[in-house]
Design an enzyme around this catalytic site. Sequence first.
Site, PDB file in Angstrom:
ATOM      1  N   THR A 150       0.832  -1.210   0.000  1.00 18.65           N
ATOM      2  CA  THR A 150       0.000   0.000   0.000  1.00 18.65           C
ATOM      3  C   THR A 150       0.866   1.259   0.000  1.00 18.65           C
ATOM      4  OG1 THR A 150      -0.130  -0.051   2.395  1.00 18.65           O
ATOM      5  CG2 THR A 150      -1.948  -1.053   1.199  1.00 18.65           C
TER       6      THR A 150
ATOM      7  N   GLU B 158      -7.175  -6.396   4.976  1.00 15.16           N
ATOM      8  CA  GLU B 158      -7.491  -7.666   4.304  1.00 15.16           C
ATOM      9  C   GLU B 158      -8.796  -7.545   3.521  1.00 15.16           C
ATOM     10  OE1 GLU B 158      -5.453 -10.272   4.657  1.00 15.16           O
ATOM     11  OE2 GLU B 158      -4.408  -9.996   6.545  1.00 15.16           O
TER      12      GLU B 158
ATOM     13  N   GLY C 257       3.899  -2.685   7.784  1.00 17.39           N
ATOM     14  CA  GLY C 257       4.369  -3.081   9.111  1.00 17.39           C
ATOM     15  C   GLY C 257       5.815  -3.529   9.092  1.00 17.39           C
TER      16      GLY C 257
END
Lengths: 707, 707
Positions: free
Chosen positions: A150, A444, A189
């Site tokens: 992303t 998700e 992350g």
Amino acid sequence: MPDFTDTLRPAEPQGPSILAQERAGSNVNTDQLANHLLSRNDFLNRQKKILSILEPIPVFCKKNQLNMARPDRYHLGLARAKTLRRLSLKHGWDRDDYLMADYLMDEMGPYALHVTMFITSIREQCNDEQRAYWLPKVENWEVIGCYGQTELGHGSNVRGIECQAKWDPKTKEFIIHSPTITASKWWNGALGRTASHAIVVAQLLLPDPPTGKYKSYGPHQFIVQIRDMKTNKPLDGIVIGDIGPKYGYPAMDNGYMLFDQFRVPHSALLSKYSGVDPNNGTYIKPQNAALVYGSLTFVRAQIIMHARLILARAVTVAVRYLSIRQQFPDRDSKDPNAPEQAVLNYPTVQIRILPLLATTFALHYTGEAMYKLYYGTREQIEKGGDFSRLAEMHAASSGLKSLCTTLAADGIETCRRAMGGHGFGGGSGMIALNNEYLSKPTVEGDNWMITQQTAAYLIKRMTEVAKNPRLKPTDSVDVQFQDFVANKSRSHDFDILGNPLELVKAFKHRASYLSYQAYHARVLQKKPWTSMMISLHKLSRAHSESLLVSNFYNAVFESTPSPPLDAATLDVLKVLFRLFALFTLDVSASEFLLSKALSIERLQNVAPAIQDLMAQVRPHAVRLVDAWSIPDYLLESALGSYDGDVYNRLFHKAHKENPLNQLTFNPDWRTEEIVMGEGEENARRRLEALALGTTGHEQFNVVKPKL
Amino acid sequence: MPDFTDTLRPAEPQGPSILAQERAGSNVNTDQLANHLLSRNDFLNRQKKILSILEPIPVFCKKNQLNMARPDRYHLGLARAKTLRRLSLKHGWDRDDYLMADYLMDEMGPYALHVTMFITSIREQCNDEQRAYWLPKVENWEVIGCYGQTELGHGSNVRGIECQAKWDPKTKEFIIHSPTITASKWWNGALGRTASHAIVVAQLLLPDPPTGKYKSYGPHQFIVQIRDMKTNKPLDGIVIGDIGPKYGYPAMDNGYMLFDQFRVPHSALLSKYSGVDPNNGTYIKPQNAALVYGSLTFVRAQIIMHARLILARAVTVAVRYLSIRQQFPDRDSKDPNAPEQAVLNYPTVQIRILPLLATTFALHYTGEAMYKLYYGTREQIEKGGDFSRLAEMHAASSGLKSLCTTLAADGIETCRRAMGGHGFGGGSGMIALNNEYLSKPTVEGDNWMITQQTAAYLIKRMTEVAKNPRLKPTDSVDVQFQDFVANKSRSHDFDILGNPLELVKAFKHRASYLSYQAYHARVLQKKPWTSMMISLHKLSRAHSESLLVSNFYNAVFESTPSPPLDAATLDVLKVLFRLFALFTLDVSASEFLLSKALSIERLQNVAPAIQDLMAQVRPHAVRLVDAWSIPDYLLESALGSYDGDVYNRLFHKAHKENPLNQLTFNPDWRTEEIVMGEGEENARRRLEALALGTTGHEQFNVVKPKL
């Protein structure tokens, strides 16, 4: 420091004796039910084994977490993640052991992406040569990885990402470049401060042979070293950082990353399914990527199983505390000294908590059904090359991911609010739970977006059935749709209060009705897709609720429970089924009326029936949550601990463990001094720096708490 | 440090140009509408004036707040509270100025209870002598006060509190005592570390003359010095502390307090309405406390007006960001290069945001109506001793407090989720907003509990009307109920899509129907109150929604807007009215069907009508939120700033202002070192202490961020 509070006790009755009474008053077989719910992968024994290792280790103590600064949460998170890795080697943990430790530790830490998305990409997207090179390094944790898909300007629509990987035919390298600020990788992350390597998703740009003009072949994955292995500083041409505090995940370094014409070799493009010919720069097209759909279903089955445990955690805290908390005597009592009632006895509290208790079981049986579907489909594919059930499975998994994570996220907050003031306090254990889980409706696959996939599938099946009402059913919904189409205009008024199977039929009927409406609008009336989005979302929800109800029904009425259950325990599950189904129906009652699954007259009896079912569940509530076996270490809740010693825990947590209580302050507004004795000038400089974030405050003369 | 990102811009189109276009595309008169909404108390000028004072002051900078440890939030909160107090003297602020500063600062600080509950008790509960003694000290802030009512074991049910104030006839003192842990005062703001004085609510225990046995006269207020004025340490016999971290309010020291036979003089009992005769220890009974009800209504009108600004803040951020955020091209587009759509163009996003935008206006007009009702009723009481409207006003205020704070609390989270990933991030400005506001459904009367008061009132009125259908109406609902009773069995099927007044009638009809059902169950069938609680809650909601719809209708259809509005602007408000009413109706559609306010056939057209109304509102959305005039300083949101420069703000906030990015970490799991260069031993000790909360970490060798 001892004081007169040490000898005080809570007012009678004591929490532990209330919970003991609650447990004595129910014949639900807790151990058996726990085993029934948590037999997969030897969950209960594994939980016990790992818990005994984690709990005594100081860095795993959770009690100070809510006091800590966000940067310190990352520091601690990294220390914990390292400790987990070392423990896993020391004790020879397998993957399930490691995941259990992660579940109990209950913190997304800086290695979380290494063991999930990063390693999965290495395993599934590398060609043989790449895998042979990278997998040992990754499995030995010689490199720490993250997953960079992303971007600041691009989330759900992966095709829209801006980061480029441009093939340089001269050097046979890819030039990775971020042309804009919105092309910055974002949210990834473990990227912010930790990872040495990243899977970078970038638009693959190749020159068109005749013109030499570059053309995009869409997003592809590249493996890129992003930091120096010695200094852990970003390599030249890369800017990286942590994106800052978020709603949850304080211990995780979600990061940003931009590239300035950064060169990587040809081998950086992960090339299992597609690739670039290094000799002439032409694109090698991908093979069938259908298997990816299968593993997505597996991931979503895991999400549902996780959602059930998250919701069970919230419901456990609520049921235990609300059994103990007493408030107001019965309004109709003639006795002026009538005792206060347990809050859970009030129907206005039951209606918020007990349907959620039922929902934990509904999620469980649907999670189980999805695992079965996944394994069955995989076998069909592997043995016979039969891909026919993939579309159905994928459609079910999208709608269910959306519905189940929404139910859990909303359910946590419903439980929290039902606990009133103490639900707002740090002793509830609900703060981190809420903050973390609220990411799930978005990640998700956004819960309002992926429902389109479910709806599109249902419209497709309905179109087939409408075209050929006698087609040989291939998908589960086909029979349901054929039945609907054959009786389209009939009023049903299913006997939902008398017969549980009729409840299942009512849910199927409503889903079929909405499928038919959507088919009619889209296929016959050619309505624009965008204009239909709200009804498509409702359709997905209706279908997913129908699946939850069917799977629950099949588990408690149609099959022999495995592992087995006492008749008395099974009877309570049957009540929970009816409660879940009727409550869910009532929330969307008008859809059942519009579809003629139900008459208005029958609807009038639904609310009293729900209240009656809740009264039947009430005596078993504590034992039912006990069966979910959430350990106190994971609950981290004064309100929800197994022993019920609510008020002692709340009080002593505040009185003995709150660092703010170690200092004395100067409340006089005429002085700028804050901590008694620190002086005005010191306080002014310290607080300004704190507000502006320009420094830690070690150079100030702060009176620190005593050890 | 400059790097290549300094020259990068977001991809086209730029946020500011998108918002400029949005603003150009609407004829809503923003300035006029702002003035219309915010004319009370010269709100807009005051906001401007106070903002210009606060914004440049360093301790009021908000940008580092999400990074800070909770104890530091209190330190900073105390510094800010002191600064506000000094500013208010320096600039000669009146109470409204001070409240405006509080609103803009957006932080419940350690003096918050001094200026509200504490001073109110002093003003309203003291007898003349007490007031003459205390009020000057309180108004000059020589003492800092708090309000100690709720206890660890006792919240909503004030009669259940355990803290005792026992009259000692010998010394003519009260002995304040906490007999149990659950008797500990708990939650009381400003008590934990700040206040020197407290209003303590305790059971007044007086000896029964013949026997000498003590009897409770119920909870009474006492003023008690709790800390030493020099050292700020608790006085002997009192244990005080801060209760620890909570969901919100990190800068507020919510406290606990226990008394060990602590003696206070006779004058400590606040004695305006009741008292104890010091000569013989007999009780002096309270006068009519009806005026308290009146001021509760005023407080609740304020809560609704506050709720509208809170919701407006969330909607402002959402509307601006979702106009700028683009995602996916139109699915039906034949053009492979079709541009991505603004997210706010999707009906699935509109259905979450635009009804909430309409709700801000609904709340506004009901808040205004409640102020009018309050002032009108007060005048009736003061001029003519006419208390007749008090019960109606109180009933309306209870149900509305419950409904409006629930709408705002849920609305914030709905907005946050609609913003996807960035809604979860710290740049959204939604984290603190959500965390703080989630207290409101619980405080000032729990939202599931106080609805009983509204329902009880409605049952009472319905009973009167049913008994005497021709009674002279005294309350507003009487006519509505008479009309209902006269036509009880009629099917109405109001023309809700064609005629806005019919919408109002439909809401009234449904509320009357539920009132009649409740009356029938309680008065005729004698059903237990507890068993009816769920339907009583629904009744209160139905009545409150009816009030919101009526007040909105009256404001935009029946009266000349004051301050005035252009016809074009008023037309948009009329669309917002219909959107609010139809959306609200749709959520509880089955109740409208059951009450025969609506036929199933008509209900089928409601969803398309809502979608059509949203399409009408969409072009005005940005200007409508602009009218709420929430300054950027208050929004504290990269996503929602007035200029729309979303991505630059998000990026630079992370890249330039995140303290975590100032350190380099050691990600290698084989070493316990965390910050590069700090060493293993140091890291281990530091992180263990952090986890256990046993110390700050100033004695460790931590590499600190550079200034």
